[in-house]
Design a protein around this motif. Structure first.
Motif: not given
Lengths: 295, 222
Positions: B106, B108, B110, B116-118, B135
């Protein structure tokens, strides 16, 4: 169009049309991928070039794996081959061993390789085909064409059985690679399509049951040396087939058997590093050296 | 399946699932971040990834992907150093994501312009991946086919606007799979569109131009 559901289909089609299996496969793949034969051929050529480069880089004296567990095997075998005039197995075979070690070792040091059919067995095809190219001076074009026969056989194996160690153990990776390249080498030596099938059958049968038990879960111990075994088995299977020795069990049945053996292997022996060499006292010690005691 | 699934891919070793697949997962995050330069990556690793990431180079592979490299790029080996040079701060956190595939990450990430995104996904073998969440929204695509992700606001008629554009202006495009994920009515949503063949030139830009679409990205097949 070819279905790649059985090797018998490929052999029958080649016998019917009087063409090599590789010729049929190249034409079929061009049609299926909607590309020209030349484009498909060039892509295969690129793979062969990567194999040749991986041999060269992997034979470097200073080659070391990322984990630090292995390194320099390709160089050692090359040096031994040259110093002793070919050791016990002769110059050609010891150099083929060196190439297989080099590519499998280069893989372990995060080098660029061709997964054939997987990264774990990536040294077997270069060990055989780069040797025929460099030491037996077989023209590059013929070598590259023969890779289409190998790939077609691999597609059948992937469909009927499997090519991943996690599914079928090492027999699915190194066994498949040996069977595929044995067929290539028979075609390159002027053997019949039927003999290609027999060579593949013999190579697979001779690795039936081989488990996947990587120390610390890494593609190094015993994987790198098993690539050498895969090369030796491929050459002996190809030679047996070319001499007229038949596989009593037809190739498709050997493949089905490999799938069945794979399914009956306990999960501990399918790439989980929970069985076999991985859990020997030394295997566990090596794992702790790389990952620490916690894991 | 074709011949290059068997002889191929050309990749950086040592493991198709722990290295090549990991690069591709990282690349998804790079694409989702759009044109921003990644400046921070906090990567949670679950299952086998958590235990063995150092020996297989999974950490370098994920970072290389996040920086936009391919699974065949020689730079993967030096990805940690390259990340330092580029000012990309990174952290790897072994964790346990309940119910996740054994090779799950996972990420994360920036960007330098505040985006930003996950991205959460798994490397499922042979260099193949499955992206599970972007996200926080369920996407569930494998990357076996070219996949278009359309981020948008949940508004009536938007699915039709996208598919009509594809049908009318780009007639050769055939959709093989379609999924909409919309956690909250009227909120942020994502369409996952898997297509046969390559998307024609200009199509992604055209989709981006549709009202209420915030971004459209192409994740190329292996």
């Amino acid at each position: 169009m070819l279905k790649y559901k059985s090797i018998e289909e490929l052999v029958a089609e080649a016998e019917k049309t009087g063409q090599k299996i590789s010729t049929l496969v190249l034409a079929d793949q061009a049609e299926q991928m909607e590309l020209s034969e030349e484009e498909i051929y060039s892509r295969m050529e690129e793979s062969f070039d990567v194999m040749c480069e991986a041999v060269r880089r992997g034979q470097d004296k200073n080659q070391r794996s990322t984990s630090g567990l292995t390194g320099g095997e390709g160089y050692k075998m090359m040096h031994y081959s040259q110093e002793t005039g070919g050791g016990l197995s002769g110059s050609f075979m010891t150099m083929a061993m060196s190439r297989a070690l080099a590519v499998a070792g280069y893989n372990a040091s995060m080098g660029r390789i061709v997964a054939t059919p997987t990264a774990g067995s990536c040294g077997i095809m270069p060990g055989c085909l780069v040797s025929l190219y460099e030491d037996k001076k077989i023209p590059k074009r013929e070598i590259i064409m023969s890779m289409f026969t190998a790939a077609a056989f691999g597609m059948v194996i992937a469909d009927r059985a499997c090519i991943a160690g996690a599914q079928g153990g090492c027999q699915a990776e190194c066994g498949s690679a040996s069977g595929m390249v044995a067929a290539s080498m028979v075609e390159l030596s002027g053997g019949t399509p039927r003999q290609c099938a027999d060579a593949c059958a013999i190579a697979i049968a001779n690795q039936l049951g081989l488990v996947c038990d990587p120390v610390a879960g890494l593609v190094e111990i015993p994987c790198i040396k098993r690539n050498v075994s895969g090369v030796m088995i491929a050459f002996s299977a190809a030679d047996m087939a070319l001499s007229g020795i038949l596989s009593e069990i037809p190739v498709d049945e050997c493949i089905d058997s490999m799938g069945e053996v794979g399914r009956s292997l306990p999960s501990a022996l399918r790439e989980t590093a929970l069985g076999g060499l991985a859990i020997t006292p030394t295997g566990i010690k090596l794992k702790e050296m790389v990952f620490g005691k916690e894991s | 399946m074709n011949v290059f699934d068997i002889i191929g891919p050309i990749m950086i070793g040592p493991s198709s699932s722990h290295t090549a697949g990991a690069v591709r997962l990282g690349r998804v995050a790079n694409k989702v971040l759009h044109n921003e330069k990644p400046v921070s990556a906090v990567i949670e690793l679950s299952g086998s990834f958590a235990h063995t990431y150092k020996g297989h180079g999974t950490d370098r592979a994920l970072l290389a992907g996040i920086m936009g490299y391919h699974s065949y790029s020689e730079e993967i080996r030096d990805a940690l150093k390259i990340a330092d040079q580029r000012g990309l701060h990174y952290e790897f956190i072994p964790t346990d994501i309940p119910g996740a595939h054994p090779n799950t990450a996972r990420m994360h990430v920036t960007g330098d312009q505040g985006g930003s995104c996950v991205v959460e996904g798994a490397s499922i073998g042979g260099g193949n991946i499955r992206v599970d969440y972007i996200n926080g929204m369920r996407v569930d695509f494998t990357g076996e086919r070219n996949t278009i992700l359309v981020m948008h606001y949940d508004k009536p008629g938007l699915i039709a606007a996208v598919t009509n554009l594809m049908a009318e202006k780009y007639r050769d495009v055939n959709i093989g799979n379609f999924r909409l994920s919309r956690p909250v009515k009227g909120g942020e949503a994502v369409m996952t569109i898997e297509i046969d063949g390559m998307p024609p030139k200009g199509m992604i830009e055209d989709i981006k131009g549709i009202r209420d679409v915030t971004n459209a990205i192409l994740i190329r097949a292996i």
